[in-house]
Design an enzyme around this catalytic site. Structure first.
Site, PDB file in Angstrom:
ATOM      1  N   SER A   1      -7.250   3.026   9.584  1.00  9.14           N
ATOM      2  CA  SER A   1      -8.291   3.061   8.252  1.00  9.14           C
ATOM      3  C   SER A   1      -7.457   2.478   7.026  1.00  9.14           C
ATOM      4  CB  SER A   1      -8.661   4.996   8.421  1.00  9.14           C
ATOM      5  OG  SER A   1      -9.254   5.249   6.962  1.00  9.14           O
TER       6      SER A   1
ATOM      7  N   ASP B   1     -15.074   2.057   8.794  1.00  2.00           N
ATOM      8  CA  ASP B   1     -14.707   2.811   8.194  1.00  2.00           C
ATOM      9  C   ASP B   1     -14.968   4.259   7.248  1.00  2.00           C
ATOM     10  OD1 ASP B   1     -11.668   3.499   7.318  1.00  2.00           O
ATOM     11  OD2 ASP B   1     -12.164   3.071   5.373  1.00  2.00           O
TER      12      ASP B   1
ATOM     13  N   LYS C   1      -8.792  -1.596   5.960  1.00  2.00           N
ATOM     14  CA  LYS C   1      -8.613  -1.691   4.359  1.00  2.00           C
ATOM     15  C   LYS C   1      -7.869  -3.308   3.465  1.00  2.00           C
ATOM     16  CE  LYS C   1      -9.447   2.957   3.911  1.00  2.00           C
ATOM     17  NZ  LYS C   1      -9.387   3.824   3.473  1.00  2.00           N
TER      18      LYS C   1
ATOM     19  N   HIS D   1       0.539  -1.296   0.028  1.00  2.00           N
ATOM     20  CA  HIS D   1       0.023   0.571  -0.039  1.00  2.00           C
ATOM     21  C   HIS D   1       0.761   1.621  -0.037  1.00  2.00           C
ATOM     22  CE1 HIS D   1      -4.228   2.959   0.617  1.00  2.00           C
ATOM     23  NE2 HIS D   1      -2.825   3.461   1.729  1.00  2.00           N
TER      24      HIS D   1
ATOM     25  N   ARG E   1     -14.619  12.181   9.755  1.00  7.16           N
ATOM     26  CA  ARG E   1     -13.671  12.446  10.024  1.00  7.16           C
ATOM     27  C   ARG E   1     -13.863  14.114   8.770  1.00  7.16           C
ATOM     28  NH1 ARG E   1     -10.087   7.850   9.387  1.00  7.16           N
ATOM     29  NH2 ARG E   1      -8.662   9.930   9.301  1.00  7.16           N
TER      30      ARG E   1
HETATM   31  N1  URA Z   1      -6.669   7.626   3.888  1.00  2.00           N
HETATM   32  C1  URA Z   1      -7.525   6.478   4.083  1.00  2.00           C
HETATM   33  O1  URA Z   1      -7.327   5.802   3.499  1.00  2.00           O
HETATM   34  N2  URA Z   1      -8.027   6.987   5.474  1.00  2.00           N
HETATM   35  C2  URA Z   1      -6.910   7.687   6.135  1.00  2.00           C
HETATM   36  O2  URA Z   1      -8.009   7.795   7.023  1.00  2.00           O
HETATM   37  C3  URA Z   1      -6.105   9.192   5.486  1.00  2.00           C
HETATM   38  C4  URA Z   1      -5.868   8.524   4.494  1.00  2.00           C
END
Ligand code: URA
Ligand code: CA
Length: 435
Positions: free
Chosen positions: A183, A161, A187, A82, A168
């Site tokens: 977060s 999320d 994923k 990632h 947020r």
């Molecule tokens: N990218 C994400 O997937 N989550 C975040 O909180 C910030 C950037």
């Protein structure tokens, strides 16, 4: 359990228990906990932070809020990579075929992009015929057969999320390292990764502008991964300027092919080989990092990595003749040079501003609904530290719009030329692993 008590507990700087975190995430996902209470809690987290244990619990609560992809039918250790944002980041397109060519299974679930340039799927769709709408069993079979396949994001991964990130975004609580780390990691884990290599960008074009913050984010993610049973490591890499030269979908596909041929930009090649070595090592396809690197360098040299790219594209319906005939990729109507207005050295090429210019040319989406121009984008002719002579091209713009004066002005603004010599930035700052 009452949400108001959990808010007070976090407000006072205490640690929430695993049960409390699961209660809160489950309630928020189902709708029994309202936005206003969750907003108060995220603001308390913003100020008080979260412990290592809380981060791991939050991550797993978000993973369990939705579907989890089962990759157990794929043989071998599935290592995912990632990258945290960045501009013109072609690493995924190169790394997939590269590590697959030495036997690492790459089962990639990808999305479309928002902002700077497209996502991996947008980029791949600039290859005629290529499609990611494949059934789950076909996806798994392709990975077992070829070691690589890409599928479009489907199902209901980490709904907690999605909801929390949107909240947020409008409550000024995005910039909290424990929340960002949970977060991102939720994923990756829901998508079925056994091990994770993180490429945390740092610099003006990155999510984290300072090295110190990038290091904190990297550490938080590495801890989460290892605490929930996924071997995880991070590399901190430069994003003060774009990576490689190309920014734009078809342009990046061409750049990825060049890199797989061993003729790519030095920085992109080095980052891919570094990240790839860690992936190969975590997948246990090499006994040491040194051996992993040697295997990858050999795969590029001997053409195995490029061959894997062809197999991958062909298996998903794409036209592989673009490998030898890149002119068959979508082409823009106009090609315009941005010329240097003075002699000197390139001192700044601010990645996010350059990314915005590429988006304005059509290479990225301003909103989720906008369409994308696969041919549009930029190719840098110079990078930080390079010498330039007045009149030389700094950037080539590929556009289907005739009038791009404003975009050229923006680009000029993003690039600074200095009269005195400038050092090229460091590409790789550090690697973060945990014992
Ligand atoms: N990218 C994400 O997937 N989550 C975040 O909180 C910030 C950037
Ligand atoms: Ca690039």
């Amino acid at each position: 359990m009452r949400m108001v008590d959990l808010i007070a507990k976090k407000r006072d700087g205490c640690e929430l228990s695993s049960d409390e975190i699961h209660f809160m995430i489950q309630g928020y996902t189902e709708g029994s906990i309202p936005d206003y209470q969750m907003s108060a809690l995220t603001m308390a987290i913003f100020f008080k932070g979260m412990t290592e244990k809380e981060c791991a619990d939050l991550t797993m609560a978000m993973v369990q809020s939705g579907e989890q992809i089962d990759l157990s039918k794929i043989k071998g250790i599935k290592v995912d990579k990632h990258s945290t944002g960045g501009v013109g980041d072609t690493t995924t397109l190169v790394l997939g075929p590269l590590v697959a060519s030495v036997g690492v299974p790459v089962a990639k679930m990808s999305g479309r992009g928002l902002g700077h340039t497209g996502g991996t799927i947008d980029k791949l769709e600039s290859v005629k015929g290529f499609h990611v709408e494949i059934a789950n069993d076909e996806f798994i079979e392709l990975v077992n057969q070829n070691k690589i396949a890409v599928i479009g994001q489907s199902g209901n991964l980490t709904p907690a999320d999605k909801k929390l990130y949107a909240l947020r975004d409008v409550t000024a609580t995005v910039d909290s390292i424990p929340l960002i780390a949970s977060s991102i990691m939720s994923k990756k884990i829901a998508a079925g990764a056994d091990a994770i290599v993180l490429d945390v960008k740092t610099g003006a074009g990155a999510f984290m502008k300072s090295l110190d913050d990038s290091r904190k984010l990297a550490k938080a993610m590495v801890q989460i991964g290892n605490n929930v049973g996924r071997k995880t490591m991070a590399v901190i890499s430069d994003m003060s300027q774009p990576l490689g030269y190309a920014i734009g979908n078809a342009l990046e596909v061409k750049e990825a092919i060049d890199t797989l041929k061993g003729k790519g930009p030095k920085d992109l090649t080095e980052l891919c080989v570094t990240l790839g070595s860690h992936m190969v090592f975590l997948a246990e396809k090499a006994g040491s990092l040194k051996e992993a690197r040697e295997r990858l360098e050999k795969a590029i040299e001997e053409g195995k990595a490029l061959e894997k790219f062809k197999t991958f594209v062909r298996s998903q319906g794409g036209d592989t003749s673009i490998v030898d005939h890149p002119e068959k990729l979508p082409q823009a109507k106009y090609q315009v040079e941005l010329e240097a207005q003075e002699d000197g050295y390139v001192a700044e090429m601010t990645a996010d501003e350059i990314g915005t210019a590429a988006m304005l040319l059509g290479a990225g989406r301003a909103t989720k609904e906008s369409s994308i121009d696969l041919a549009a984008g930029l190719v840098l002719r110079k990078k930080i530290g390079d010498k330039v002579v007045k009149g030389e091209s700094l950037v080539t713009l590929y556009s289907n719009f005739e009038n791009i004066t404003e975009i050229k002005e923006k680009l000029n603004h993003a690039i600074t030329i200095s009269a005195s010599k400038v050092e090229a930035p460091i590409l790789l700052y550090e690697e973060i692993t945990e014992p």
